[in-house]
Design an enzyme around this catalytic site. Structure first.
Site, PDB file in Angstrom:
ATOM      1  N   GLN A   1      -7.662  -0.445   2.767  1.00 37.89           N
ATOM      2  CA  GLN A   1      -8.766  -1.213   4.191  1.00 37.89           C
ATOM      3  C   GLN A   1      -9.901  -1.431   3.140  1.00 37.89           C
ATOM      4  O   GLN A   1     -10.665  -2.228   4.302  1.00 37.89           O
ATOM      5  CB  GLN A   1      -8.569   0.142   4.880  1.00 37.89           C
TER       6      GLN A   1
ATOM      7  N   CYS B   1       1.351   2.105  12.981  1.00 41.53           N
ATOM      8  CA  CYS B   1       2.569   3.828  12.956  1.00 41.53           C
ATOM      9  C   CYS B   1       2.706   4.466  13.842  1.00 41.53           C
ATOM     10  O   CYS B   1       4.189   4.639  14.154  1.00 41.53           O
ATOM     11  CB  CYS B   1       2.305   4.303  11.095  1.00 41.53           C
TER      12      CYS B   1
ATOM     13  N   GLY C   1       0.993  -1.082  -0.149  1.00 44.15           N
ATOM     14  CA  GLY C   1       0.053   0.155   0.241  1.00 44.15           C
ATOM     15  C   GLY C   1       0.820   1.620  -0.299  1.00 44.15           C
ATOM     16  O   GLY C   1       0.324   2.347  -0.453  1.00 44.15           O
ATOM     17  N   SER C   2       1.782   1.613   0.801  1.00 47.94           N
ATOM     18  CA  SER C   2       2.112   2.618   0.654  1.00 47.94           C
ATOM     19  C   SER C   2       3.631   3.112  -0.289  1.00 47.94           C
ATOM     20  O   SER C   2       3.638   3.663  -1.110  1.00 47.94           O
ATOM     21  CB  SER C   2       4.201   2.771   1.763  1.00 47.94           C
TER      22      SER C   2
ATOM     23  N   THR D   1      12.387  -7.528 -10.679  1.00 47.45           N
ATOM     24  CA  THR D   1      11.753  -8.946 -10.811  1.00 47.45           C
ATOM     25  C   THR D   1      10.864  -9.580 -10.498  1.00 47.45           C
ATOM     26  O   THR D   1      11.139  -8.774  -8.635  1.00 47.45           O
ATOM     27  CB  THR D   1      12.876  -9.485 -10.266  1.00 47.45           C
TER      28      THR D   1
ATOM     29  N   ASN E   1      -8.430   3.484   8.084  1.00 49.40           N
ATOM     30  CA  ASN E   1      -7.792   1.839   8.806  1.00 49.40           C
ATOM     31  C   ASN E   1      -8.132   2.384  10.401  1.00 49.40           C
ATOM     32  O   ASN E   1      -8.085   1.622  10.929  1.00 49.40           O
ATOM     33  CB  ASN E   1      -6.314   2.411   8.740  1.00 49.40           C
TER      34      ASN E   1
ATOM     35  N   HIS F   1      -2.088  -7.687   2.014  1.00 52.84           N
ATOM     36  CA  HIS F   1      -2.056  -8.434   3.293  1.00 52.84           C
ATOM     37  C   HIS F   1      -2.865  -7.885   4.540  1.00 52.84           C
ATOM     38  O   HIS F   1      -3.125  -8.580   5.458  1.00 52.84           O
ATOM     39  CB  HIS F   1      -0.388  -7.961   4.276  1.00 52.84           C
TER      40      HIS F   1
HETATM   41  C1  PLP Z   1      -1.846   0.018   5.920  1.00 56.94           C
HETATM   42  C2  PLP Z   1      -1.932   0.299   4.940  1.00 56.94           C
HETATM   43  C3  PLP Z   1      -1.790   1.176   4.295  1.00 56.94           C
HETATM   44  C4  PLP Z   1       0.386   0.183   3.819  1.00 56.94           C
HETATM   45  O1  PLP Z   1       0.084  -0.748   3.568  1.00 56.94           O
HETATM   46  P1  PLP Z   1       1.458  -1.376   3.509  1.00 56.94           P
HETATM   47  O2  PLP Z   1       1.156  -2.672   2.592  1.00 56.94           O
HETATM   48  O3  PLP Z   1       1.685  -1.798   4.936  1.00 56.94           O
HETATM   49  O4  PLP Z   1       2.729  -0.566   2.842  1.00 56.94           O
HETATM   50  C5  PLP Z   1      -1.786   2.196   3.128  1.00 56.94           C
HETATM   51  N1  PLP Z   1      -3.049   3.106   3.244  1.00 56.94           N
HETATM   52  C6  PLP Z   1      -4.013   2.140   4.793  1.00 56.94           C
HETATM   53  C7  PLP Z   1      -5.041   2.952   4.197  1.00 56.94           C
HETATM   54  C8  PLP Z   1      -3.410   0.699   5.369  1.00 56.94           C
HETATM   55  O5  PLP Z   1      -4.404   0.491   6.156  1.00 56.94           O
END
Ligand code: PLP
Length: 394
Positions: free
Chosen positions: A178, A323, A69-70, A236, A150, A200
């Site tokens: 989310q 975080c 996500g990041s 890759t 989140n 995840h």
């Molecule tokens: C967990 C989360 C992220 C970050 O995702 P990662 O895969 O851990 O980098 C970004 N945005 C929201 C809303 C999240 O809940």
């Protein structure tokens, strides 16, 4: 142990885990290699891309695999910012309660000369499409608003916001980390131009995600190197992780209605039970929230102490986002919905999944009120509240 922190991460589903190990064992070639072994990996990757696209209502060539996500958030925002700068547009519309992957990227862009409008969030944790429309200017190059929050789980009116952006011809990105796998998403129907998700958060593996970018909207790479992902993301490919993500998302979507009914019933029981604690309040809209999200503030206690005692009782929970835990600042999300600092400090987030049971809810409803009462017992702030030296806010 009771795991009630599914917004932080989820346990991989047996099916996703099986796909991951099978793929790693059997399809281990480099997808860029021309021989048969590599081509098998290439085909496997193409299949996973097509399945991810189908679920989101996108075309396969609109799906780019990322590390999560990041990365997706960073790339979507930076790409639109760069595109905007080329047209002399350096204004971005977002909200005050985005994930840090979005907020910190925006802060960086502000230092680079961009201007960001952070829409205030209502007490119910929702922004409206009208507010977005009012904030868009001729020099706006991006609107980025999360699908579901989140911390407090509130779901935004994404389709309406998308329509407003489409009408104004401004790219619309949504952090759907989310939401994906938990609520229905159709990028075309919802007028979404860019969308990030992460495996995840829906029982797939950590370290893998996807970014949808609509055809016709240029996407700039964050990572330069080889020609993978049609030159938009070098490196890759994590074929096993990507296949496990596709399997996990499919499984979630197949069971979405059933899961939502089951998990939201647990959530509602938890909300009703915790509401009975005096001077407590639910954070975020009661109805318009993710099926598994419960977030409360309790007056007169520190969220961190509550978490430690819950941990001793075998319950995994959070006070906000993973975080920010470890820092003593109260949650920016709770401040954004108007909770005062003192109140925001006493927050508890419980996020449920299909794996949780009625017995888990019973146990949580036994432990939380007991621990809150215990902590209030030696809280000077609570003594002030009880004696009337300080006014109750909840
Ligand atoms: C967990 C989360 C992220 C970050 O995702 P990662 O895969 O851990 O980098 C970004 N945005 C929201 C809303 C999240 O809940």
């Amino acid at each position: 142990m009771i795991y009630a922190d599914n917004a932080a991460t989820t346990k991989m589903s047996p099916r996703a885990l099986q796909v991951m190990t099978d793929t790693a064992r059997n399809v281990w070639g480099n997808p860029s290699s021309l021989y048969e072994l590599g081509q098998r990996a290439q085909e496997t990757l193409a299949d996973a891309r097509a399945r991810m696209a189908r679920i989101l209502g996108a075309e396969p060539k609109e799906i780019y695999f990322t590390s999560g996500g990041s990365e997706g958030d960073n790339q979507a925002i930076r790409s639109c910012a760069r595109l905007g700068a080329a047209k002399n547009r350096r204004h971005i519309v977002s909200t005050a309660f985005e994930h840090h992957a979005v907020l910190h990227t925006l802060k960086r862009l502000e230092k680079e000369g961009y201007e960001v409008t952070y829409l205030p969030v209502h007490e119910n944790g929702i922004v409206t499409a009208d507010e977005v429309a009012a904030a868009i200017r001729p020099d706006t190059c991006l609107v980025t608003i999360m699908f579901a929050n989140n911390e407090i789980g509130t779901i935004q009116p994404i389709q309406e916001i998308g329509a407003v952006c489409r009408a104004a011809k401004v790219p619309f990105h949504t952090d759907a980390v989310q939401a994906a796998g938990h609520v229905a998403i159709d990028v075309k129907e919802m007028n979404i131009d860019l969308l990030s998700l992460s495996a995840h958060k829906f029982h797939g593996p950590r370290g893998v995600g996807a970014l949808y970018c609509r055809t016709g909207l240029p996407l700039y790479p964050l990572i330069e190197g080889g020609a993978q992902e049609r030159n938009r993301r070098a490196g890759t490919e994590n074929v096993a992780g990507i296949c496990a993500m596709a399997a996990a998302l499919e499984e979630m979507v197949e069971n979405m209605d059933k899961n939502a009914a089951y998990v939201s019933a647990l959530r509602d029981r938890l909300i009703d039970g915790l509401s009975a604690i005096p001077h407590s309040a639910l954070n975020g809209d009661r109805k318009n929230r993710l099926p598994g999200n419960v977030n409360f503030c309790f007056e007169g206690i520190e969220g961190e102490s509550l978490l430690l005692l819950l941990d001793q009782a075998g319950i995994c929970a959070s006070s906000g986002s993973a975080c920010t835990s470890g820092s003593l600042d109260p949650s920016h999300v709770l401040l954004a919905i108007g909770r005062p600092h003192e109140v925001a400090h006493g927050s508890l987030r419980l996020t449920l999944s299909e794996e949780n049971t009625e017995a888990d809810v019973d146990e949580i409803l036994k432990e939380v009120p007991r621990i809150v009462e215990y902590l209030r017992g030696f809280s000077p702030i609570w003594q002030d509240l009880v004696s009337g030296r300080r006014a109750h806010m909840l």
